[in-house]
Structures are given as C-alpha cells and as structure tokens.
Write a protein that holds these residues in place. Structure first.
Motif, PDB file in Angstrom:
ATOM      1  N   ASN A   1    -105.038   3.116  -8.548  1.00 42.08           N
ATOM      2  CA  ASN A   1    -104.349   2.490  -9.397  1.00 42.08           C
ATOM      3  C   ASN A   1    -104.368   3.268 -10.291  1.00 42.08           C
ATOM      4  O   ASN A   1    -104.882   3.459 -11.636  1.00 42.08           O
TER       5      ASN A   1
ATOM      6  N   GLN B   1     -98.673  -4.054   1.642  1.00 48.48           N
ATOM      7  CA  GLN B   1     -99.467  -5.935   2.109  1.00 48.48           C
ATOM      8  C   GLN B   1     -98.313  -6.660   1.921  1.00 48.48           C
ATOM      9  O   GLN B   1     -97.500  -6.864   1.418  1.00 48.48           O
TER      10      GLN B   1
ATOM     11  N   ASP C   1     -99.650  -4.526  -3.761  1.00 50.36           N
ATOM     12  CA  ASP C   1    -101.589  -4.490  -2.603  1.00 50.36           C
ATOM     13  C   ASP C   1    -100.322  -3.380  -1.067  1.00 50.36           C
ATOM     14  O   ASP C   1     -99.749  -3.604  -1.203  1.00 50.36           O
TER      15      ASP C   1
END
Length: 190
Positions: A30, A78, A114
């Motif tokens: 991140n 994702q 994600d």
C-alpha cells in the motif's frame, strides 16, 4: 550489494517467473500508507517447500486452457467476474476455453487497487520402490509463504511478556517478568 526497487503498474506486466536463487522479493504494498521509515507496508509472496518451476510452457495440447501456467505468479485487479483462473472443462476447447486467464491480463492498473495473487506451485516426483503398492507422495510437496512486510516499526518479540533466557553454560534461567507455566495436565502420567 544493493536493492533495486520497482513496481508493476498494470496487469499486462504482472507475469512473474521466480527469480533464480530467490534473488528477488515480491511484495504487494500500500504505497499510500508508508511507515515512519518511509517504507510501504504489504505482504511478501515467497516460494517455499520445494516449489519447482512449471515445466509445461507453449504446449500445443493446452493452448489457452492453462494460460495461468505461463508464469509462476500473476497479479490482477480483483473482480467478482474473475473468480477462478481455469475450469475443469477448459480442455474441450483449448483455443477458446470456458475460463481464459489470458483475458484477465488486459492492462488494467494495479496501482492502489484491491489485488489478487495467482500463483502456481510445481513439484517433481521420481517413482521408486517405496511407492509400491501405492504412491504416498511423502517427498513430493511444494508451498508458498505470504508474510507481512514493513507493518511493524521494530521487532515485536522485544515486547513480549513471556521471555526467558537460558545460559547454555551455567544453565541459569533468567525470567523477564515471565509467568511460570500453568498446565493442568500431568504430563508424567502420559
């Protein structure tokens, strides 16, 4: 020695083959939440337990049915529409399989999204007489490890309350506020 750091920005570039001699670290991070040292927290993905490289590449018998096997590791954004990398019926049409993983790698950005990590584990088993009458495969195994990286500002074990140090020369045991074990099972009876 020095460490070169780089980022994979999109799905099209995300196919990774394990580095020889494990000379690379692959980390999902991140970038928007660096720790106090300026390092991005994330999870490292490492092969472990004898994971071998894939041996079937560019197979005329597999086509796109096993496109996920063209690299050891892939990272994709994702999506609920991409729940798996293959289907058990993919072999019926290898050029246009039910699930064509190559279509997952459409160049979408991976930056601060994600993500899904798709990894392949391989192993080799050379048959021998211990396999008779049935193969137990006790020596054929592979594994991958996913471990936190740069989450803590230091060694968390330094703050544990159950530390003891045993001097191997004198046998002296030093307890750092450690409590004695409280076990209701009488081990000597076992």
């Amino acid at each position: 020695m020095k460490l070169d750091k780089s980022f994979i920005d999109n799905e099209a570039d995300s196919g990774i083959t394990w580095s020889p001699n494990d000379a690379a670290i692959y980390v999902i991070v991140n970038k928007n939440s660096p720790n106090k040292y300026g390092e991005s927290p994330g999870y490292s993905v490492k092969r472990a337990g004898g994971a071998s490289h894939l041996t079937i590449k560019d197979s005329s018998d597999a086509g796109n049915a096993i496109y996920y096997a063209t690299a050891d590791l892939f990272i994709t954004k994702q999506k609920d529409t991409e729940p798996r990398c293959a289907d058990r019926n993919n072999h019926y049409d290898i050029n246009d399989p039910l699930v064509d993983f190559s279509r997952f790698l459409d160049g979408e950005s991976l930056d601060q999204e994600d993500l899904v990590v798709w990894f392949n584990l391989g192993m080799h088993h050379a048959p021998n007489t211990i396999d008779l009458p049935n193969t137990l495969m006790t020596v054929a195994h592979s594994a991958v490890r996913i471990e936190p990286m740069n989450y803590l500002d230091g060694d968390a074990s330094a703050a544990t309350y159950q530390q003891v140090r045993v001097n191997s020369t004198t046998g002296e045991v030093e307890r750092f506020e450690a409590q004695s074990a409280n076990c209701s099972v009488n081990l000597s009876a076992l």
